[in-house]
Design a protein around this motif. Structure first.
Motif, short mmCIF file in Angstrom:
data_model
loop_
_atom_site.label_atom_id
_atom_site.label_comp_id
_atom_site.label_asym_id
_atom_site.label_seq_id
_atom_site.Cartn_x
_atom_site.Cartn_y
_atom_site.Cartn_z
N MET A 298 0.75 -1.11 -0.14
CA MET A 298 -0.25 0.02 0.09
C MET A 298 0.94 1.18 -0.13
O MET A 298 2.11 1.30 0.61
CB MET A 298 -1.02 -0.11 1.33
N PRO A 299 0.50 2.22 -0.77
CA PRO A 299 1.27 3.47 -0.90
C PRO A 299 1.17 4.29 0.50
O PRO A 299 0.18 4.12 1.38
CB PRO A 299 0.65 4.21 -1.92
N MET A 300 2.18 5.24 0.65
CA MET A 300 1.77 6.16 1.77
C MET A 300 0.63 7.05 1.52
O MET A 300 0.86 8.50 1.46
CB MET A 300 3.22 6.84 1.85
N VAL A 301 -0.55 6.51 1.79
CA VAL A 301 -1.65 7.73 1.52
C VAL A 301 -2.59 7.21 2.69
O VAL A 301 -2.89 5.99 2.82
CB VAL A 301 -2.35 7.32 0.15
N ASN A 302 -3.15 8.34 3.31
CA ASN A 302 -4.39 7.89 4.01
C ASN A 302 -5.53 7.86 3.46
O ASN A 302 -6.33 9.08 3.19
CB ASN A 302 -4.45 9.14 5.22
N PHE A 303 -6.09 6.76 3.24
CA PHE A 303 -7.48 6.34 2.72
C PHE A 303 -8.54 6.39 3.50
O PHE A 303 -8.17 6.26 4.93
CB PHE A 303 -7.37 5.04 1.83
N PRO A 304 -9.75 6.67 3.20
CA PRO A 304 -10.84 6.71 4.36
C PRO A 304 -10.74 5.38 4.82
O PRO A 304 -10.61 4.29 4.28
CB PRO A 304 -11.97 6.94 3.26
N PRO A 305 -11.29 5.49 6.10
CA PRO A 305 -11.42 4.14 6.99
C PRO A 305 -12.48 3.25 6.37
O PRO A 305 -13.55 3.90 5.77
CB PRO A 305 -11.65 4.49 8.49
N THR A 306 -12.58 1.70 6.59
CA THR A 306 -13.67 1.24 6.23
C THR A 306 -14.98 1.52 7.20
O THR A 306 -14.84 1.61 8.22
CB THR A 306 -13.20 -0.41 6.60
N PHE A 307 -16.13 1.86 6.34
CA PHE A 307 -17.11 2.63 6.88
C PHE A 307 -18.52 2.15 6.25
O PHE A 307 -18.61 2.47 4.94
CB PHE A 307 -16.74 4.04 7.06
N GLN A 308 -19.53 1.85 6.99
CA GLN A 308 -20.83 1.44 6.46
C GLN A 308 -21.86 2.39 7.29
O GLN A 308 -21.97 2.45 8.39
CB GLN A 308 -21.01 0.04 6.64
N HIS A 309 -22.40 3.15 6.35
CA HIS A 309 -23.83 4.10 6.97
C HIS A 309 -24.74 4.16 5.88
O HIS A 309 -24.34 4.02 4.58
CB HIS A 309 -23.25 5.34 7.12
N PRO A 310 -25.92 4.43 6.10
CA PRO A 310 -27.11 4.41 5.00
C PRO A 310 -26.85 5.52 3.94
O PRO A 310 -27.08 5.29 2.63
CB PRO A 310 -28.37 4.38 5.77
N LEU A 311 -26.08 6.38 4.39
CA LEU A 311 -26.07 7.67 3.66
C LEU A 311 -24.46 7.52 3.03
O LEU A 311 -24.54 8.31 1.96
CB LEU A 311 -26.15 8.91 4.24
#
Length: 250
Positions: A1-14
């Motif tokens: 994986m590159p040195m990038v802060n991707f969004p965290p794994t996240f589940q929400h209806p919206l």
């Protein structure tokens, strides 16, 4: 994986953020998509030692003995000491605030405790899976500790809010800083960068390049990185034979 802060794994209806890994060998043996849990690098505290937080009002003194910074899935207790000359019950709650595109907000009480003891312990539940997120353009997650008192005046109790203070929930150990070369996925330099600095890549193998019996695949040519798109794409392999690989990135 590159040195990038991707969004965290996240589940929400919206809104949702998810990652899958799909591997294909010679276009005949295709694996089932594997869900991958991603946790970004979020600094917990710049200090290795815990610094208590103290609040004073009149004859009441409240000390957060464990401070304002907590590591996700590592720190499990928030310890609070109350000193008061009156008969006071302390009520403490940890709240999670979710903000989606500045249009939808939610506040959830994830833990709470009430008591007359000199020291109260608020247990951080294991169900908290998201760190503090403040660098996303789509959503934000923050935490606050709400502290109030219940004082007895004759036959009745009167609730009074003392203070509400932000709590940082990070993923790195206390005193560990975020790498200086770590980039945010929302940075324009990442969105426009199609090289392996901003996209996943194959790892270099210490084994012989012409053997399939090593743990990692050979690295792609640094000057000819593979293409990445929502659909699987085929690129010529670094193997000397006719094997192909495809990568599916979501």
């Amino acid at each position: 994986m590159p040195m990038v802060n991707f969004p965290p794994t996240f589940q929400h209806p919206l809104i949702a953020s998810s990652y899958t890994l799909l591997a294909t060998l010679n276009n005949s043996c295709k694996s089932q998509p594997l869900l991958v849990y991603f946790e970004p690098c979020v600094e917990t505290s710049p200090y290795a030692k815990i610094r208590p937080y103290i609040y004073r009002l009149d004859v009441t003194r409240v000390s957060l003995l464990t401070g304002l910074h907590y590591q996700l899935n590592r720190d499990t207790l928030i310890r609070i000491r109350i000193e008061s000359l009156t008969s006071t019950a302390l009520s403490v709650s940890l709240k999670q605030h979710l903000n989606i595109v500045s249009e939808h907000t939610e506040t959830i009480v994830v833990a709470s405790v009430t008591g007359h003891d000199e020291i109260l312990e608020l247990r951080i539940p294991d169900t908290i899976e998201l760190p503090t997120v403040t660098d996303s353009r789509r959503f934000g997650i923050t935490y606050k500790l709400h502290v109030s008192t219940k004082r007895r005046y004759g036959p009745i109790f009167i609730a009074r809010k003392l203070f509400e203070v932000p709590i940082t929930v990070g993923t790195l150990p206390h005193g560990t800083g975020v790498p200086t070369d770590l980039l945010s996925y929302s940075d324009d330099a990442v969105a426009l960068n199609m090289t392996t600095r901003a996209k996943p890549k194959l790892s270099k193998s210490s084994s012989r390049r012409n053997s399939l019996d090593h743990d990692t695949l050979p690295v792609y040519d640094e000057f000819r990185p593979p293409g990445y798109s929502p659909r699987a794409s085929f690129v010529v392999s670094s193997f000397p034979t006719i094997y192909h690989e495809s990568y599916h990135v979501q």
